[in-house]
Design a protein around this motif. Structure first.
Motif, PDB file in Angstrom:
ATOM      1  N   GLY A  19       0.822  -1.196   0.000  1.00 50.79           N
ATOM      2  CA  GLY A  19       0.000   0.000   0.000  1.00 50.79           C
ATOM      3  C   GLY A  19       0.854   1.243   0.000  1.00 50.79           C
ATOM      4  O   GLY A  19       2.040   1.203   0.349  1.00 50.79           O
ATOM      5  N   PRO A  20       0.283   2.376  -0.390  1.00 51.07           N
ATOM      6  CA  PRO A  20       1.025   3.632  -0.375  1.00 51.07           C
ATOM      7  C   PRO A  20       1.472   3.999   1.033  1.00 51.07           C
ATOM      8  O   PRO A  20       0.954   3.474   2.026  1.00 51.07           O
ATOM      9  N   ASN A  21       2.422   4.905   1.147  1.00 48.92           N
ATOM     10  CA  ASN A  21       2.876   5.390   2.444  1.00 48.92           C
ATOM     11  C   ASN A  21       1.706   5.980   3.226  1.00 48.92           C
ATOM     12  O   ASN A  21       0.849   6.669   2.671  1.00 48.92           O
ATOM     13  N   GLY A  22       1.693   5.697   4.530  1.00 46.05           N
ATOM     14  CA  GLY A  22       0.678   6.278   5.386  1.00 46.05           C
ATOM     15  C   GLY A  22      -0.633   5.541   5.435  1.00 46.05           C
ATOM     16  O   GLY A  22      -1.588   6.004   6.079  1.00 46.05           O
ATOM     17  N   THR A  23      -0.723   4.388   4.792  1.00 43.05           N
ATOM     18  CA  THR A  23      -1.988   3.650   4.795  1.00 43.05           C
ATOM     19  C   THR A  23      -2.116   2.702   5.982  1.00 43.05           C
ATOM     20  O   THR A  23      -3.188   2.121   6.180  1.00 43.05           O
ATOM     21  N   GLY A 214      -7.941  -4.601 -11.445  1.00 38.24           N
ATOM     22  CA  GLY A 214      -7.687  -3.164 -11.363  1.00 38.24           C
ATOM     23  C   GLY A 214      -7.396  -2.636  -9.974  1.00 38.24           C
ATOM     24  O   GLY A 214      -7.234  -1.424  -9.791  1.00 38.24           O
ATOM     25  N   SER A 215      -7.300  -3.528  -8.966  1.00 34.85           N
ATOM     26  CA  SER A 215      -7.080  -3.069  -7.590  1.00 34.85           C
ATOM     27  C   SER A 215      -5.743  -2.357  -7.424  1.00 34.85           C
ATOM     28  O   SER A 215      -5.649  -1.349  -6.722  1.00 34.85           O
ATOM     29  N   PHE A 216      -4.700  -2.879  -8.051  1.00 40.66           N
ATOM     30  CA  PHE A 216      -3.387  -2.236  -7.942  1.00 40.66           C
ATOM     31  C   PHE A 216      -3.429  -0.832  -8.537  1.00 40.66           C
ATOM     32  O   PHE A 216      -2.922   0.126  -7.941  1.00 40.66           O
ATOM     33  N   ALA A 217      -4.019  -0.711  -9.702  1.00 36.31           N
ATOM     34  CA  ALA A 217      -4.085   0.595 -10.360  1.00 36.31           C
ATOM     35  C   ALA A 217      -4.828   1.604  -9.502  1.00 36.31           C
ATOM     36  O   ALA A 217      -4.416   2.759  -9.388  1.00 36.31           O
ATOM     37  N   ARG A 218      -5.924   1.181  -8.862  1.00 38.17           N
ATOM     38  CA  ARG A 218      -6.712   2.105  -8.048  1.00 38.17           C
ATOM     39  C   ARG A 218      -5.997   2.476  -6.757  1.00 38.17           C
ATOM     40  O   ARG A 218      -6.047   3.622  -6.307  1.00 38.17           O
ATOM     41  N   SER A 219      -5.319   1.520  -6.125  1.00 40.91           N
ATOM     42  CA  SER A 219      -4.684   1.774  -4.832  1.00 40.91           C
ATOM     43  C   SER A 219      -3.517   2.739  -4.933  1.00 40.91           C
ATOM     44  O   SER A 219      -3.251   3.504  -4.007  1.00 40.91           O
ATOM     45  N   PHE A 220      -2.799   2.711  -6.052  1.00 45.45           N
ATOM     46  CA  PHE A 220      -1.611   3.554  -6.214  1.00 45.45           C
ATOM     47  C   PHE A 220      -1.838   4.661  -7.237  1.00 45.45           C
ATOM     48  O   PHE A 220      -0.884   5.179  -7.808  1.00 45.45           O
ATOM     49  N   GLU A 221      -3.104   5.019  -7.452  1.00 45.36           N
ATOM     50  CA  GLU A 221      -3.430   6.002  -8.482  1.00 45.36           C
ATOM     51  C   GLU A 221      -2.819   7.361  -8.164  1.00 45.36           C
ATOM     52  O   GLU A 221      -3.067   7.952  -7.119  1.00 45.36           O
TER      53      GLU A 221
END
Length: 310
Positions: A19-23, A214-221
């Protein structure tokens, strides 16, 4: 803050928190390990509430390797791994023959036996991480949790550590969960991914399923950055220099496309193009009738071509 979290970790499985930083990746791991109180809900291990387990029982079931570099003084690697036996040795900390056997097994399982007599302060980052994993393994846990175990390691050692974790899960039947920012390694080694997003949601599934839905694309959009589903990687989009075609196949052609994309070209298979590159034997390349002998030379040539046209 994470919400509506419903996850499960099975024995013999290697799972990855991404996940992105801070999640909340580190917070989630610490909560699962009982190192900090949960805000709501429950964390269960074999039907037991983690928060209600006595400290010694919890240490026999869950071991943790954190990102922070522990200061261990002048300990030898063997002595550091032996500290993993503390839930079993009592107040005196005296090792019995069985404890020594477990320490030796943990060192062997992590490929660190040849490091046993060396001072921890003399070890490289990769060697030290193997020893830290061996210490956690010496606790004989049911679950092994690791917070960014590949941080501060070079590329080869990152692959080495994740391959080691996968092998430990398979060979020992333990559940292994690690957090990381290494998307490529997670896609290649994890059995399942716990994907956190900035809205506090957790999506769980096989890495391939999360790519395809598409979960990866949405999570790190992020603006200017898209996830290339076919390649399994993120692609940065700046201003396009032009269109290019690569004529050829195989690994050389793939890296030629990468080089052109790095120079800002959109690589296409058909239609009008600004740059036409043919992959020759050698390897060599032909660009506008001129033969070049390296991708560095090719990159410089198309870069100058774009500047001349501008």
């Amino acid at each position: 803050m994470l919400r509506d979290v419903d996850v499960c970790l099975a024995g013999g499985e290697l799972a990855c928190v991404l996940g992105p930083n801070g999640t909340g990746k580190s917070t989630l791991l610490r909560t699962l390990a009982g190192m900090q109180p949960r805000l709501a809900g429950s964390v269960e291990l074999d039907g037991h509430d983690v928060q209600r387990l006595p400290a010694r029982d919890l240490a026999r079931r869950v071991s943790v390797v954190l990102t922070e570099r522990a200061e261990v003084g002048l300990l030898r690697a063997y002595d550091l791994v032996a500290l993993g036996r503390y839930p079993y040795t009592g107040w005196a900390g005296r090792l019995r023959s069985h404890d020594h056997a477990v320490v030796s097994w943990a060192l062997e399982a992590t490929g660190a036996s040849d490091l046993a007599s060396r001072d921890v302060s003399e070890l490289s980052d990769g060697e030290r991480q193997r020893v830290m994993i061996a210490r956690a393994l010496a606790q004989e846990p049911v679950v092994l949790l690791l917070d960014e175990p590949t941080a501060f390691l070079d590329v080869a050692r990152r692959v080495e550590v994740t391959t080691l974790l996968r092998g430990l899960a398979r060979d020992t039947g333990r559940a292994v969960l690690f957090s990381t920012h290494e998307l490529d390694l997670a896609l290649r080694t994890a059995d399942s991914v716990w994907l956190l997003d900035t809205a506090g949601r957790v999506r769980v599934g096989a890495p391939e399923d999360l790519v395809l839905d598409g979960s990866f694309a949405r999570s790190f959009e992020v603006e200017g950055l898209t996830f290339d589903t076919a390649a399994g990687r993120f692609v940065s989009h700046g201003a396009s220099v032009g269109r290019a075609r690569v004529r050829g196949n195989g690994v050389t052609a793939r890296w030629t496309r990468r080089a052109l994309e790095r120079e800002g070209y959109e690589v296409v298979d058909e239609g009008p193009v600004d740059v036409d590159v043919a992959v020759l034997d050698g390897p060599a390349w032909r660009l506008d009738g001129r033969e070049v002998r390296s991708l560095g030379e090719l990159s410089a040539a198309v870069r100058h071509l774009g500047q001349d046209e501008a």
